[in-house]
Design a protein around this motif. Structure first.
Motif, PDB file in Angstrom:
ATOM      1  N   LYS A   1      78.164  31.832 141.902  1.00 28.49           N
ATOM      2  CA  LYS A   1      78.956  32.265 143.053  1.00 28.49           C
ATOM      3  C   LYS A   1      78.545  31.642 144.383  1.00 28.49           C
ATOM      4  O   LYS A   1      79.362  31.530 145.280  1.00 28.49           O
ATOM      5  N   LEU A   2      77.298  31.265 144.531  1.00 32.08           N
ATOM      6  CA  LEU A   2      76.791  30.689 145.786  1.00 32.08           C
ATOM      7  C   LEU A   2      77.235  31.542 146.971  1.00 32.08           C
ATOM      8  O   LEU A   2      78.008  31.139 147.824  1.00 32.08           O
ATOM      9  N   VAL A   3      76.726  32.763 147.015  1.00 26.01           N
ATOM     10  CA  VAL A   3      77.104  33.756 148.017  1.00 26.01           C
ATOM     11  C   VAL A   3      76.526  33.400 149.384  1.00 26.01           C
ATOM     12  O   VAL A   3      75.336  33.122 149.515  1.00 26.01           O
TER      13      VAL A   3
ATOM     14  N   GLU B   1      67.035  28.997 150.499  1.00 26.94           N
ATOM     15  CA  GLU B   1      66.473  28.771 149.162  1.00 26.94           C
ATOM     16  C   GLU B   1      67.576  28.609 148.116  1.00 26.94           C
ATOM     17  O   GLU B   1      67.481  27.781 147.226  1.00 26.94           O
ATOM     18  N   GLN B   2      68.633  29.412 148.240  1.00 27.34           N
ATOM     19  CA  GLN B   2      69.751  29.328 147.300  1.00 27.34           C
ATOM     20  C   GLN B   2      70.451  27.970 147.396  1.00 27.34           C
ATOM     21  O   GLN B   2      70.759  27.354 146.381  1.00 27.34           O
TER      22      GLN B   2
ATOM     23  N   GLY C   1      75.037  24.921 141.563  1.00 22.03           N
ATOM     24  CA  GLY C   1      75.922  24.055 140.792  1.00 22.03           C
ATOM     25  C   GLY C   1      75.254  22.774 140.327  1.00 22.03           C
ATOM     26  O   GLY C   1      75.933  21.799 140.009  1.00 22.03           O
ATOM     27  N   GLY C   2      73.916  22.757 140.310  1.00 25.21           N
ATOM     28  CA  GLY C   2      73.182  21.595 139.806  1.00 25.21           C
ATOM     29  C   GLY C   2      73.059  20.453 140.789  1.00 25.21           C
ATOM     30  O   GLY C   2      72.842  19.307 140.389  1.00 25.21           O
ATOM     31  N   LYS C   3      73.158  20.733 142.081  1.00 20.46           N
ATOM     32  CA  LYS C   3      73.149  19.665 143.088  1.00 20.46           C
ATOM     33  C   LYS C   3      71.767  19.490 143.730  1.00 20.46           C
ATOM     34  O   LYS C   3      71.140  20.461 144.122  1.00 20.46           O
TER      35      LYS C   3
ATOM     36  N   PRO D   1      63.163  22.651 155.223  1.00 18.97           N
ATOM     37  CA  PRO D   1      62.334  23.861 155.301  1.00 18.97           C
ATOM     38  C   PRO D   1      63.181  25.115 155.439  1.00 18.97           C
ATOM     39  O   PRO D   1      64.291  25.074 155.983  1.00 18.97           O
ATOM     40  N   CYS D   2      62.663  26.218 154.920  1.00 21.03           N
ATOM     41  CA  CYS D   2      63.338  27.495 155.031  1.00 21.03           C
ATOM     42  C   CYS D   2      62.625  28.376 156.042  1.00 21.03           C
ATOM     43  O   CYS D   2      61.396  28.377 156.115  1.00 21.03           O
ATOM     44  N   PRO D   3      63.387  29.157 156.811  1.00 11.93           N
ATOM     45  CA  PRO D   3      62.758  30.050 157.781  1.00 11.93           C
ATOM     46  C   PRO D   3      62.008  31.176 157.093  1.00 11.93           C
ATOM     47  O   PRO D   3      62.245  31.463 155.914  1.00 11.93           O
TER      48      PRO D   3
END
Length: 196
Positions: free
Chosen positions: A120-122, A133-134, A142-144, A191-193
């Motif tokens: 779903k990639l919400v 992160e998602q 989706g494998g990207k 980077p992620c916050p």
């Protein structure tokens, strides 16, 4: 012999610190720049033009207020609606002209659709760190990899967000600014916050 051993150990240490790419970890300043850039990316992804097709549930959202789609529209088994009520039943290959008036379903040459139900990639209501992160996780996007994600940003459905047709607010961040922010974030190692 010692020099060769040092080079092998140093190479292994660099590889262990990497993020799955051949790129060395970002410096503190580059990471900070990447985090600022991600905030621009996040603001676009969580704008109604993007998040309306990336809800947690199986009904798409619509409008600038992201209300549940009318007519009981559902995601369907492939993200293209259900039999007899596919997205393209109402959403044609192009935005109708403004002469058609307000509340006319927009269109897109690519064919309107949502992500599939198994991926779903919400975007709606997801905290910045979790969203980051998602997006980067091929098992959830989706494998990207990052290069494929950048290519996806040129997909006609994504580009539509900046030209959504009569009566709809476009993404307020100019597209070139968004793409620049995406590339800055990617160059910094994506980077992620922190959660705070």
């Amino acid at each position: 012999m010692m020099k060769r051993l040092f080079l092998v150990v140093a190479g292994l240490a660099l590889a262990a610190c990497g993020n799955g790419s051949s790129r060395a970890p970002a410096s503190g300043g580059e990471r900070d720049t990447g985090l600022v850039a991600f905030e621009t990316v996040r603001s676009v992804l969580q704008h109604p033009r993007c998040q309306n097709c990336h809800p947690a549930g199986d009904a798409p959202l619509q409008g600038d207020d992201s209300h549940v789609h009318l007519q009981n529209v559902q995601r369907g088994p492939e993200g293209r609606g259900v039999v007899g009520a596919e997205c393209t039943t109402c959403h044609g290959p192009a935005n109708p002209p403004s002469a058609y008036g307000a509340h006319i379903p927009p269109g897109n040459v690519k064919g309107w659709h949502m992500p599939s139900p198994d991926m779903k990639l919400v975007f709606v209501g997801v905290p910045p760190r979790a969203l980051c992160e998602q997006i980067k996780d091929p098992a959830r996007n989706g494998g990207k990899d990052m290069a494929a994600l950048r290519t996806h940003l040129d997909d006609p459905l994504v580009v539509w967000g900046w030209e959504p047709g009569f009566g709809r607010a476009p993404v307020p961040v100019p597209r070139e600014q968004f793409l620049s922010a995406w590339e800055t974030w990617a160059r910094a190692g994506a980077p992620c916050p922190s959660d705070g």
